[in-house]
Design a protein around this motif. Structure first.
Motif, short mmCIF file in Angstrom:
data_model
loop_
_atom_site.label_atom_id
_atom_site.label_comp_id
_atom_site.label_asym_id
_atom_site.label_seq_id
_atom_site.Cartn_x
_atom_site.Cartn_y
_atom_site.Cartn_z
N ASN A 181 -3.80 -9.83 -12.81
CA ASN A 181 -4.99 -9.01 -12.54
C ASN A 181 -5.42 -9.10 -11.08
O ASN A 181 -5.85 -8.11 -10.48
N GLU A 182 -5.30 -10.30 -10.51
CA GLU A 182 -5.67 -10.50 -9.10
C GLU A 182 -4.74 -9.71 -8.18
O GLU A 182 -5.20 -9.06 -7.23
N ILE A 183 -3.46 -9.75 -8.46
CA ILE A 183 -2.48 -9.02 -7.65
C ILE A 183 -2.77 -7.52 -7.70
O ILE A 183 -2.81 -6.84 -6.68
N HIS A 184 -2.99 -7.02 -8.91
CA HIS A 184 -3.20 -5.58 -9.07
C HIS A 184 -4.54 -5.11 -8.49
O HIS A 184 -4.68 -3.94 -8.13
N SER A 185 -5.49 -6.01 -8.37
CA SER A 185 -6.79 -5.62 -7.83
C SER A 185 -6.88 -5.81 -6.33
O SER A 185 -7.67 -5.14 -5.65
N GLN A 186 -6.07 -6.71 -5.76
CA GLN A 186 -6.20 -7.04 -4.34
C GLN A 186 -5.12 -6.42 -3.45
O GLN A 186 -5.26 -6.42 -2.23
N PHE A 187 -4.06 -5.92 -4.05
CA PHE A 187 -2.96 -5.36 -3.26
C PHE A 187 -2.62 -3.94 -3.72
O PHE A 187 -2.83 -3.59 -4.88
N VAL A 188 -2.12 -3.16 -2.80
CA VAL A 188 -1.58 -1.85 -3.12
C VAL A 188 -0.22 -1.72 -2.43
O VAL A 188 0.09 -2.50 -1.52
N ILE A 189 0.57 -0.76 -2.88
CA ILE A 189 1.84 -0.48 -2.19
C ILE A 189 1.86 0.98 -1.80
O ILE A 189 1.27 1.84 -2.47
N ALA A 190 2.53 1.25 -0.70
CA ALA A 190 2.63 2.63 -0.21
C ALA A 190 3.84 2.77 0.68
O ALA A 190 4.25 1.83 1.36
N ASP A 191 4.42 3.97 0.65
CA ASP A 191 5.45 4.32 1.63
C ASP A 191 4.72 4.76 2.89
O ASP A 191 3.83 5.62 2.83
N ILE A 192 5.09 4.16 4.01
CA ILE A 192 4.35 4.42 5.25
C ILE A 192 5.30 4.78 6.39
O ILE A 192 6.29 4.09 6.63
N LEU A 193 4.97 5.85 7.07
CA LEU A 193 5.72 6.28 8.25
C LEU A 193 4.74 6.34 9.41
O LEU A 193 3.80 7.14 9.41
N GLU A 194 4.95 5.48 10.41
CA GLU A 194 4.11 5.46 11.60
C GLU A 194 4.78 6.29 12.69
O GLU A 194 5.93 6.04 13.03
N ALA A 195 4.04 7.23 13.22
CA ALA A 195 4.59 8.10 14.27
C ALA A 195 3.66 8.06 15.48
O ALA A 195 2.64 8.75 15.53
N SER A 196 4.03 7.23 16.46
CA SER A 196 3.21 7.07 17.66
C SER A 196 3.64 8.05 18.74
O SER A 196 4.81 8.43 18.82
N TYR A 197 2.69 8.44 19.57
CA TYR A 197 3.02 9.29 20.70
C TYR A 197 3.82 8.48 21.72
O TYR A 197 3.58 7.29 21.90
N ALA A 198 4.72 9.13 22.39
CA ALA A 198 5.42 8.51 23.51
C ALA A 198 4.41 8.24 24.63
O ALA A 198 3.38 8.93 24.73
N THR A 199 4.70 7.25 25.44
CA THR A 199 3.78 6.87 26.52
C THR A 199 3.45 8.05 27.43
O THR A 199 2.32 8.22 27.87
N ASP A 200 4.46 8.88 27.71
CA ASP A 200 4.26 10.02 28.62
C ASP A 200 4.12 11.34 27.88
O ASP A 200 4.38 12.42 28.43
N ALA A 201 3.68 11.29 26.61
CA ALA A 201 3.59 12.50 25.80
C ALA A 201 2.57 13.50 26.37
O ALA A 201 1.46 13.12 26.75
N THR A 202 2.97 14.74 26.44
CA THR A 202 2.08 15.81 26.88
C THR A 202 1.33 16.36 25.67
O THR A 202 1.63 16.01 24.52
N ASP A 203 0.38 17.24 25.91
CA ASP A 203 -0.35 17.87 24.79
C ASP A 203 0.62 18.66 23.92
O ASP A 203 0.47 18.69 22.69
N GLU A 204 1.61 19.27 24.54
CA GLU A 204 2.60 20.02 23.77
C GLU A 204 3.43 19.09 22.88
O GLU A 204 3.75 19.42 21.73
N ASP A 205 3.78 17.92 23.42
CA ASP A 205 4.54 16.94 22.65
C ASP A 205 3.73 16.47 21.43
O ASP A 205 4.26 16.32 20.33
#
Length: 366
Positions: A181-205
């Protein structure tokens, strides 16, 4: 005559220095509690750790202006109402008393480190020492890899005694149902994709990235793509390079059904995640695209069902027990520590000065 006197004075000074050094023998006992003994080098290891902790606390308390200064005068600061050096020395002794408490309790109850714990301690110590640059910090301060490994191994006595009390069959065993019960109430699982901007990303990028991610959301919702498809496409992984693992398999508890799922927990857990609150409020199967903090990019979250995979009952068993029992356990240890005093050799520890702790020469580390 004057030259002879000078020579005699030099000889006497050298002899005195050698005598002083000789008095501090190798493996000199600096701190002890019963038959639990800590050498001077072990104490130095605790002092280094306490100093690092103190620096972290000071940094957290600094104003933005102070943080941007070229140099921080740590020794002028106070922590918890104590002068910096006093706090570090007290914290080093307190940490040794805590370790002594765990080791004494384990001995009283005939609890030993498991082979897995001992092996993990040795492997972590070796990794941190050789690959993480710890040797550049500890060795110049008189701490050998052997002493650091012992320090690391001793830290596992806490977990050994906790397991002795709260695992199945223990004196204070927590039922499997309560852990579940503790595990199911305190944790969740999810598929996660992190997509960060490139350092030199333009508005178009940035706009192009948003368009691509919106396309992924649409494809996931209409079922034309799986998360694996999306993950591989974003990371430019071909089918040959892919591990060909289905995101939904009929695996046993040794492997999760969804190989892309990540465990997310609250800030008081070892699985603390910035995305926990968002994922927890989502319905199973829901798909969300959210902005990262500081407008650094986007995060694609696909909420999964942690209750549908028994793998997590095994993988998170220890975490669940700790969430339930840690407060009680900490009080138990505090109460036990109050029953004994450490025997501290001032002669052995007073030669170690907080201000004399040598910082690593980072230029030689890599």
């Amino acid at each position: 005559m004057k030259n002879i006197k000078r020579l005699i004075a030099v000889v006497i000074t050298a002899v005195m220095a050698l005598s002083f050094t000789a008095c501090h023998k190798k493996n000199e006992i600096a701190v002890s509690a019963g038959d639990v003994e800590f050498t001077s080098a072990y104490y130095m290891c605790a002092l280094i750790n306490a100093d690092a902790e103190a620096k972290s606390k000071v940094q957290e308390s600094l104003t933005e202006e102070e943080s941007s200064a070229d140099e921080i005068d740590y020794y002028s600061k106070e922590i918890d109402g104590k002068k910096y050096e006093e706090w570090v020395k007290d914290q080093a002794i307190a940490s040794l008393k805590e370790i002594a408490a765990y080791k004494l309790l384990c001995k009283e109850n005939e609890v030993e480190l498991s082979d897995e714990m001992a092996t993990n301690a040795e492997q972590y110590a070796s990794y941190y020492w050789s690959s993480y640059g710890y040797s550049y910090y500890y060795e110049p301060n008189g701490v050998s890899e052997e002493t650091y490994t012992k320090f690391m191994k001793d830290s596992y006595y806490s977990e050994a005694y906790f397991n002795h009390l709260y695992d199945e069959g223990g004196e204070k065993a927590i039922s499997a149902e309560d852990v579940k019960n503790e595990i199911h109430s305190q944790f969740v699982i999810a598929d996660i994709l992190e997509a960060s901007y490139a350092t030199d990303a333009t508005d178009e990028d940035k706009e192009a990235l948003k368009t691509k991610l919106d396309g992924y959301v649409t494809a996931l919702k209409d079922g034309s793509k799986t998360f694996k498809d999306v993950y591989n496409d974003y990371n430019e992984i071909t089918e040959d390079e892919s591990n060909n693992t289905d995101t939904d398999t009929d695996s046993e508890t040794s492997e999760p059904k969804d190989s892309y799922a990540q465990v997310l927990g609250g800030e008081d857990t070892v699985y603390a995640s910035d995305y926990y609150d968002k994922a927890k409020e989502m319905e199973t199967g829901a798909i969300e695209l959210i902005e990262m903090d500081d407008n650094a990019g986007y995060v694609l979250i696909v909420k999964q069902d942690i209750t549908a995979d028994d793998y997590y009952l095994e993988a998170l068993d220890s975490s669940g027990r700790h969430l339930i029992a840690d407060e009680e356990f900490e009080k138990l240890i505090d109460d036990y520590e109050a029953t004994f005093e450490l025997d501290v050799s001032k002669y052995a520890i007073n030669r170690f000065k907080v201000k004399k702790i040598k910082e690593p020469d980072y230029s030689n580390m890599y």
